[in-house]
Design a protein around this motif. Structure first.
Motif, short mmCIF file in Angstrom:
data_model
loop_
_atom_site.label_atom_id
_atom_site.label_comp_id
_atom_site.label_asym_id
_atom_site.label_seq_id
_atom_site.Cartn_x
_atom_site.Cartn_y
_atom_site.Cartn_z
N LEU A 111 22.16 69.01 19.61
CA LEU A 111 23.52 68.53 19.36
C LEU A 111 23.45 67.28 18.50
N ILE A 112 24.25 67.26 17.42
CA ILE A 112 24.37 66.10 16.55
C ILE A 112 25.79 65.58 16.64
N ASN A 113 25.97 64.41 17.22
CA ASN A 113 27.28 63.76 17.21
C ASN A 113 27.48 63.11 15.85
N GLY A 114 28.50 63.50 15.12
CA GLY A 114 28.75 62.95 13.79
C GLY A 114 28.01 63.69 12.70
N ILE A 115 27.97 65.03 12.77
CA ILE A 115 27.18 65.80 11.81
C ILE A 115 27.76 65.78 10.41
N SER A 116 29.04 65.41 10.25
CA SER A 116 29.66 65.40 8.92
C SER A 116 29.52 64.04 8.23
N GLY A 117 28.90 63.07 8.89
CA GLY A 117 28.74 61.74 8.31
C GLY A 117 27.47 61.60 7.49
N THR A 118 27.26 60.40 6.95
CA THR A 118 26.14 60.16 6.05
C THR A 118 24.80 60.37 6.73
N LEU A 119 24.66 59.95 7.98
CA LEU A 119 23.45 60.21 8.73
C LEU A 119 23.40 61.64 9.24
N GLY A 120 24.50 62.09 9.83
CA GLY A 120 24.51 63.37 10.52
C GLY A 120 24.24 64.56 9.64
N ILE A 130 16.11 65.22 25.77
CA ILE A 130 15.88 63.91 25.18
C ILE A 130 17.04 63.55 24.26
N ALA A 131 17.52 62.31 24.36
CA ALA A 131 18.58 61.80 23.49
C ALA A 131 17.97 60.74 22.58
N VAL A 132 18.36 60.77 21.31
CA VAL A 132 17.87 59.80 20.32
C VAL A 132 19.07 59.15 19.66
N ASN A 133 19.16 57.84 19.72
CA ASN A 133 20.26 57.11 19.09
C ASN A 133 19.80 56.57 17.74
N ILE A 134 20.48 56.98 16.67
CA ILE A 134 20.16 56.46 15.35
C ILE A 134 21.38 55.89 14.64
N GLY A 135 22.57 56.00 15.27
CA GLY A 135 23.80 55.65 14.56
C GLY A 135 24.29 54.23 14.75
N ALA A 136 23.67 53.47 15.66
CA ALA A 136 24.00 52.06 15.87
C ALA A 136 25.32 51.85 16.59
N HIS A 153 28.73 73.03 27.14
CA HIS A 153 28.44 73.86 28.31
C HIS A 153 29.07 75.24 28.19
N GLU A 154 30.20 75.34 27.51
CA GLU A 154 30.78 76.66 27.24
C GLU A 154 29.88 77.46 26.29
N GLN A 155 29.34 76.76 25.28
CA GLN A 155 28.52 77.43 24.27
C GLN A 155 27.15 77.86 24.80
N THR A 156 26.66 77.16 25.80
CA THR A 156 25.29 77.39 26.28
C THR A 156 25.25 77.97 27.69
N ASP A 157 26.36 78.56 28.16
CA ASP A 157 26.43 79.13 29.51
C ASP A 157 26.07 78.11 30.58
N GLY A 158 26.49 76.86 30.35
CA GLY A 158 26.28 75.81 31.32
C GLY A 158 24.92 75.14 31.27
N TYR A 159 24.05 75.59 30.39
CA TYR A 159 22.69 75.06 30.35
C TYR A 159 22.62 73.68 29.72
N GLY A 160 23.29 73.47 28.59
CA GLY A 160 23.20 72.22 27.85
C GLY A 160 22.21 72.32 26.71
N VAL A 161 22.01 71.21 26.01
CA VAL A 161 21.11 71.19 24.84
C VAL A 161 19.82 70.45 25.17
N ASP A 162 18.75 70.87 24.50
CA ASP A 162 17.45 70.24 24.71
C ASP A 162 17.37 68.87 24.05
N ILE A 163 18.09 68.71 22.92
CA ILE A 163 18.01 67.48 22.13
C ILE A 163 19.43 67.03 21.79
N TYR A 164 19.67 65.75 21.95
CA TYR A 164 20.96 65.16 21.57
C TYR A 164 20.67 63.98 20.66
#
Length: 372
Positions: free
Chosen positions: A188-197, A284-290, A248-259
């Motif tokens: 999952l990428i929060n902000g995928i339409s931005g300069t970083l995402g 694992i979650a990785v914050n790069i957006g500040a 959770h709807e997209q993954t049958d409640g499982y979630g994503v491996d990487i955020y």
């Protein structure tokens, strides 16, 4: 060549940069001189330079007046003593990361955690970074000096304008590598339409990612992003509901491996927290957006679900070389970037963002070789 060059220098925080004639810098041992063809302009550079003490109170600027310019690309013009892997005529991207070479982290081949780490042409991460900031100025000039360890060799198929975007692309690439992104992983990428995402959308095919979920608000931009990565992207507007419920709807409640959170300062904390709630067990979650400020997180859930949250700042020159090699091999297509090029004399207009920005597709470039 002339003994002087044109350069844009900032004399005081909040003041416009001035175009000046300065001596052409000479490369020292282990350094190269690069004739600059393109420099990427950070989208929020105007805010950063005008509100420096508010946003980065503990991060030093170079001694003013100074030449800024974070992401340069150009041609090696001359080399200093001891440089072996580069020669005049080489096309290069200059990674702005500067390290001292002698602290404990540097001696452990971990230069990004150098005690004096600095972004040449931008700022440092500790008070001891000032020497590196003053020794190596930025790319808003006809010529610049940089250590050979910072260079990335560019294939002919990679334009200087696209290479000058490597700072943002490399930040995403390094985050993906730290998270173990690859075939079989959901992300999952929060902000995928931005300069970083948008870097994740461009890098997905090269990394073999087949399940990429992304969020944004502008539905027109999301439609454009959806055309990338050969149909591998699943996109969601935050205006259509919480991201964790959608995942959770997209993954049958499982979630994503990487955020990976690519949202910037000022973004609502709840969006970040929703991304954390969207993670699968062991994720694992990785914050790069500040995203800024204190963030309440359910650490008990993190323990129970064996979740990890890390920060990732920038990328190494080796990672930059890997991206250049991906372009050469046809694995990474930077064609969707929309270059908006300004001559050096219009640097203040470019920093002010006078042109229409098309989300992460827009690539603002200052070119010292361009004419007004």
């Amino acid at each position: 060549m002339s003994a002087t060059m044109r350069a844009a220098r900032m004399h005081a925080v909040g003041e416009p940069m001035r175009i000046e004639e300065l001596p052409v810098p000479e490369p020292g041992p282990g350094d190269v001189r690069v004739a600059v063809h393109a420099v990427n302009i950070v989208p929020n550079l105007a805010n950063i330079l005008n509100m420096w003490t508010t946003w980065f109170p503990h991060s030093p600027l170079p001694t003013l007046p100074a030449i800024f310019g974070l992401d340069p690309a150009g041609v090696v013009e001359s080399v200093g003593p001891g440089v072996q892997a580069f020669r005049p005529g080489d096309r290069v991207y200059v990674n702005p990361g500067r390290s001292c070479g002698s602290c404990r982290s540097c001696r452990n081949d971990d230069s990004i955690n150098c005690a004096s780490y600095a972004f040449a042409g931008y700022f440092g991460f500790s008070p001891t970074a000032l020497d590196l900031l003053d020794r190596y100025q930025g790319g808003l000039a006809e010529y610049m000096v940089a250590p050979a360890y910072s260079l990335v060799k560019l294939p002919d198929a990679l334009s200087f304008n696209a290479a000058a975007r490597f700072g943002y692309l490399g930040t995403m690439y390094s985050a993906l590598r730290k998270a173990g992104a690859g075939p079989g992983k959901t992300i999952l990428i929060n902000g995928i339409s931005g300069t970083l995402g948008i870097g994740a959308a461009l890098l997905a095919p090269a990394l073999g990612l087949t399940h990429v979920y992304g969020t944004g608000r502008d539905k027109d931009l999301l439609d454009q992003v959806g055309k990338l990565a050969n149909g591998r992207l699943n996109l969601h507007s935050l205006d259509d509901g919480p991201v964790d419920e959608w995942i959770h709807e997209q993954t049958d409640g499982y979630g994503v491996d990487i955020y990976i959170d690519a949202l910037g300062p000022g973004a609502p904390h709840e969006t970040f927290r929703a991304g954390m709630r969207a993670m699968a067990r062991g994720g694992i979650a990785v914050n790069i957006g500040a995203v800024a400020g204190d963030l309440p997180i359910d650490i008990h859930r993190m323990m129970d679900q064996q979740l990890r949250l890390i920060g990732s700042a920038w990328f190494t020159s080796g990672e930059g070389q890997a991206m250049a090699d991906m372009v050469e091999g046809g694995l990474l297509d930077l064609g969707p970037l929309e270059h908006q090029v300004f001559p050096l004399e219009q640097v203040n207009d470019a920093i002010g963002g006078i042109a229409q920005r098309n989300g992460g597709f827009s690539n603002f470039i200052i070119s010292p070789t361009a004419t007004a």
